[in-house]
Write an enzyme that holds these catalytic residues in place. Structure first.
Site, PDB file in Angstrom:
ATOM      1  N   LYS A   1      12.530  22.598  18.822  1.00 16.59           N
ATOM      2  CA  LYS A   1      11.745  22.225  17.632  1.00 16.59           C
ATOM      3  C   LYS A   1      12.161  20.848  17.150  1.00 16.59           C
ATOM      4  CE  LYS A   1      11.715  27.065  16.462  1.00 16.59           C
ATOM      5  NZ  LYS A   1      12.459  28.101  15.759  1.00 16.59           N
TER       6      LYS A   1
ATOM      7  N   LYS B   1      10.073  40.151   6.666  1.00 18.05           N
ATOM      8  CA  LYS B   1      10.631  40.028   8.024  1.00 18.05           C
ATOM      9  C   LYS B   1      12.071  39.539   7.995  1.00 18.05           C
ATOM     10  CE  LYS B   1       9.766  36.341  10.686  1.00 18.05           C
ATOM     11  NZ  LYS B   1       9.114  35.333  11.551  1.00 18.05           N
ATOM     12  N   ASP B   2      12.405  38.725   7.013  1.00 14.96           N
ATOM     13  CA  ASP B   2      13.731  38.074   6.998  1.00 14.96           C
ATOM     14  C   ASP B   2      14.774  38.864   6.223  1.00 14.96           C
ATOM     15  OD1 ASP B   2      12.380  34.676   6.960  1.00 14.96           O
ATOM     16  OD2 ASP B   2      12.759  36.100   8.593  1.00 14.96           O
TER      17      ASP B   2
ATOM     18  N   HIS C   1      17.115  28.923  13.848  1.00 19.89           N
ATOM     19  CA  HIS C   1      16.726  27.842  12.930  1.00 19.89           C
ATOM     20  C   HIS C   1      16.185  28.412  11.631  1.00 19.89           C
ATOM     21  CE1 HIS C   1      13.568  25.015  11.371  1.00 19.89           C
ATOM     22  NE2 HIS C   1      14.689  24.338  11.213  1.00 19.89           N
TER      23      HIS C   1
ATOM     24  N   TYR D   1       6.459  20.630  12.212  1.00 18.63           N
ATOM     25  CA  TYR D   1       7.328  20.569  13.387  1.00 18.63           C
ATOM     26  C   TYR D   1       6.560  20.797  14.683  1.00 18.63           C
ATOM     27  CZ  TYR D   1       7.679  25.677  12.441  1.00 18.63           C
ATOM     28  OH  TYR D   1       7.431  27.010  12.174  1.00 18.63           O
TER      29      TYR D   1
ATOM     30  N   GLU E   1       5.926   5.829  12.804  1.00 21.72           N
ATOM     31  CA  GLU E   1       5.590   6.685  13.934  1.00 21.72           C
ATOM     32  C   GLU E   1       6.533   7.884  13.891  1.00 21.72           C
ATOM     33  OE1 GLU E   1       4.188   3.197  17.117  1.00 21.72           O
ATOM     34  OE2 GLU E   1       5.976   4.425  17.501  1.00 21.72           O
TER      35      GLU E   1
ATOM     36  N   ARG F   1       0.838  -1.221   0.000  1.00 22.75           N
ATOM     37  CA  ARG F   1       0.000   0.000   0.000  1.00 22.75           C
ATOM     38  C   ARG F   1       0.865   1.260   0.000  1.00 22.75           C
ATOM     39  NH1 ARG F   1      -2.855  -1.100   5.541  1.00 22.75           N
ATOM     40  NH2 ARG F   1      -0.674  -1.690   5.907  1.00 22.75           N
TER      41      ARG F   1
ATOM     42  N   GLU G   1      10.084  37.105  19.320  1.00 24.32           N
ATOM     43  CA  GLU G   1      10.812  36.650  18.132  1.00 24.32           C
ATOM     44  C   GLU G   1      12.117  37.421  17.921  1.00 24.32           C
ATOM     45  OE1 GLU G   1       7.670  36.837  15.000  1.00 24.32           O
ATOM     46  OE2 GLU G   1       8.123  34.718  14.774  1.00 24.32           O
TER      47      GLU G   1
ATOM     48  N   HIS H   1      15.478  31.978  12.634  1.00 20.93           N
ATOM     49  CA  HIS H   1      14.577  32.483  13.680  1.00 20.93           C
ATOM     50  C   HIS H   1      14.810  31.802  15.023  1.00 20.93           C
ATOM     51  CE1 HIS H   1      11.589  33.121  10.105  1.00 20.93           C
ATOM     52  NE2 HIS H   1      12.553  34.038  10.106  1.00 20.93           N
TER      53      HIS H   1
ATOM     54  N   GLN I   1       3.055  22.873  20.872  1.00 26.08           N
ATOM     55  CA  GLN I   1       2.449  23.404  19.641  1.00 26.08           C
ATOM     56  C   GLN I   1       3.017  22.697  18.427  1.00 26.08           C
ATOM     57  OE1 GLN I   1       2.125  27.748  19.338  1.00 26.08           O
ATOM     58  NE2 GLN I   1       2.844  27.644  17.222  1.00 26.08           N
ATOM     59  N   ASP I   2       2.144  22.381  17.473  1.00 21.29           N
ATOM     60  CA  ASP I   2       2.572  21.827  16.188  1.00 21.29           C
ATOM     61  C   ASP I   2       2.360  22.862  15.100  1.00 21.29           C
ATOM     62  OD1 ASP I   2       1.532  18.281  16.421  1.00 21.29           O
ATOM     63  OD2 ASP I   2       3.056  19.464  17.481  1.00 21.29           O
ATOM     64  N   ASN I   3       3.311  22.962  14.189  1.00 17.92           N
ATOM     65  CA  ASN I   3       3.202  23.910  13.070  1.00 17.92           C
ATOM     66  C   ASN I   3       3.372  23.181  11.742  1.00 17.92           C
ATOM     67  OD1 ASN I   3       3.058  26.034  14.902  1.00 17.92           O
ATOM     68  ND2 ASN I   3       5.249  26.452  14.836  1.00 17.92           N
TER      69      ASN I   3
HETATM   70  C1  LIG Z   1       5.788  30.944  13.647  1.00 18.55           C
HETATM   71  C2  LIG Z   1       4.332  31.312  13.758  1.00 18.55           C
HETATM   72  C3  LIG Z   1       3.744  32.235  12.901  1.00 18.55           C
HETATM   73  N1  LIG Z   1       2.411  32.543  13.030  1.00 18.55           N
HETATM   74  C4  LIG Z   1       1.834  33.502  12.080  1.00 18.55           C
HETATM   75  C5  LIG Z   1       2.536  34.837  12.035  1.00 18.55           C
HETATM   76  C6  LIG Z   1       2.460  35.243  10.584  1.00 18.55           C
HETATM   77  O1  LIG Z   1       1.281  36.013  10.340  1.00 18.55           O
HETATM   78  C7  LIG Z   1       2.354  33.928   9.811  1.00 18.55           C
HETATM   79  C8  LIG Z   1       3.648  33.519   9.138  1.00 18.55           C
HETATM   80  O2  LIG Z   1       4.656  33.568  10.135  1.00 18.55           O
HETATM   81  P1  LIG Z   1       6.177  33.588   9.745  1.00 18.55           P
HETATM   82  O3  LIG Z   1       6.383  34.383   8.499  1.00 18.55           O
HETATM   83  O4  LIG Z   1       6.954  33.966  10.989  1.00 18.55           O
HETATM   84  O5  LIG Z   1       6.463  32.038   9.399  1.00 18.55           O
HETATM   85  P2  LIG Z   1       7.903  31.396   9.164  1.00 18.55           P
HETATM   86  O6  LIG Z   1       8.778  32.332   8.395  1.00 18.55           O
HETATM   87  O7  LIG Z   1       7.654  30.047   8.634  1.00 18.55           O
HETATM   88  O8  LIG Z   1       8.507  31.292  10.631  1.00 18.55           O
HETATM   89  C9  LIG Z   1       9.038  30.094  11.141  1.00 18.55           C
HETATM   90  O9  LIG Z   1      10.225  29.885  10.447  1.00 18.55           O
HETATM   91  C10 LIG Z   1      11.279  29.187  11.056  1.00 18.55           C
HETATM   92  C11 LIG Z   1      11.679  28.051  10.159  1.00 18.55           C
HETATM   93  C12 LIG Z   1      11.114  28.737  12.433  1.00 18.55           C
HETATM   94  O10 LIG Z   1      11.897  27.920  12.924  1.00 18.55           O
HETATM   95  C13 LIG Z   1      10.052  29.297  13.279  1.00 18.55           C
HETATM   96  O11 LIG Z   1       9.241  28.249  13.754  1.00 18.55           O
HETATM   97  C14 LIG Z   1       9.193  30.296  12.634  1.00 18.55           C
HETATM   98  O12 LIG Z   1       9.787  31.561  12.884  1.00 18.55           O
HETATM   99  O13 LIG Z   1       1.988  32.939  10.789  1.00 18.55           O
HETATM  100  C15 LIG Z   1       1.620  31.964  13.991  1.00 18.55           C
HETATM  101  O14 LIG Z   1       0.412  32.274  14.094  1.00 18.55           O
HETATM  102  N2  LIG Z   1       2.182  31.064  14.859  1.00 18.55           N
HETATM  103  C16 LIG Z   1       3.508  30.708  14.783  1.00 18.55           C
HETATM  104  O15 LIG Z   1       3.971  29.851  15.588  1.00 18.55           O
END
Ligand SMILES: Cc1cn([C@H]2C[C@H](O)[C@@H](COP(=O)(O)OP(=O)(O)O[C@H]3O[C@H](C)C(=O)[C@H](O)[C@H]3O)O2)c(=O)[nH]c1=O
Length: 180
Positions: free
Chosen positions: A71, A166-167, A118, A131, A28, A23, A142, A61, A46-48
């Site tokens: 993470k 932001k970056d 990270h 993650y 896990e 299949r 942040e 970040h 929290q899971d993202n």
């Molecule tokens: C991280 C995060 C973001 N948000 C909201 C805030 C923004 O409106 C939107 C996108 O966020 P951001 O641009 O910060 O997402 P990434 O650039 O993927 O950020 C992550 O990128 C690197 C790889 C990391 O290790 C961190 O977990 C995290 O900073 O999601 C949330 O609501 N909850 C959250 O935990």
């Protein structure tokens, strides 16, 4: 699940046991009991999930205490070059980084404790990054470092990644005062 260390203490690589059959496959990706037996003691809050096109770079970040996050990261679809930078002031490996390719095909997980910046670069289109975090999101906590900071010296294999606003603007690592 097999856990191996990296040249930077506390960064861990986790290799799940994968069950293949006609299949497809099953594994896990997280089992608290298994990880506790292997000495892994973190709890997650929290899971993202993020999905990105190819050549997207998210990072570098971190969240400051009391919202610093460990993470446990993995790729469900596609592939990334994942990077962790040690920003623990007292660490012998302060300022050093470790890179690892995480992908749907290698199914590796990578644990990055609090005290690291990270980030990852997507290597394939429609990459899904998933993650677990040991703490919840707190925007005010942040912080970040530039992906291409010459004092960190990460070879991403690209010079023009897709970045969020932001970056684009963090303190030079030379003038950075770590909160860890
Ligand atoms: C991280 C995060 C973001 N948000 C909201 C805030 C923004 O409106 C939107 C996108 O966020 P951001 O641009 O910060 O997402 P990434 O650039 O993927 O950020 C992550 O990128 C690197 C790889 C990391 O290790 C961190 O977990 C995290 O900073 O999601 C949330 O609501 N909850 C959250 O935990």
């Amino acid at each position: 699940m097999k856990i191996t260390t990296t040249p930077i203490p506390d960064l861990l690589i986790l290799e799940p046991r994968v069950f293949h059959d006609e299949r497809g496959y099953f594994y896990e990706s997280y089992n608290e009991n298994t990880l506790r037996q292997l000495g892994f003691e973190e709890n997650f809050k929290q899971d993202n999930i993020s999905r990105s096109t190819k050549n997207v770079l998210r990072g570098l970040h971190f969240q400051k205490n009391p919202f610093a996050q460990g993470k446990l990261v993995q790729v469900l679809k596609g592939a990334v070059l994942d990077v962790a930078v040690d920003i623990r002031k007292e660490s012998k490996t302060y300022g050093q980084h470790f890179k690892i390719e995480l992908s749907e095909s290698n199914k590796l997980l990578f644990y990055i404790p609090p005290g690291f910046a990270h980030g990852f670069l997507t290597l394939e289109n429609d990459t899904i990054f998933s993650y677990k975090c040991t703490n919840v999101y707190n925007k005010e906590s942040e912080g970040g470092l530039m992906w291409n900071d010459s004092s960190i010296g990460i070879d991403w294999g690209t010079t023009d990644p897709i970045l969020s606003e932001k970056d684009l603007d963090y303190t030079d690592f030379k003038n950075f005062t770590s909160p860890f």
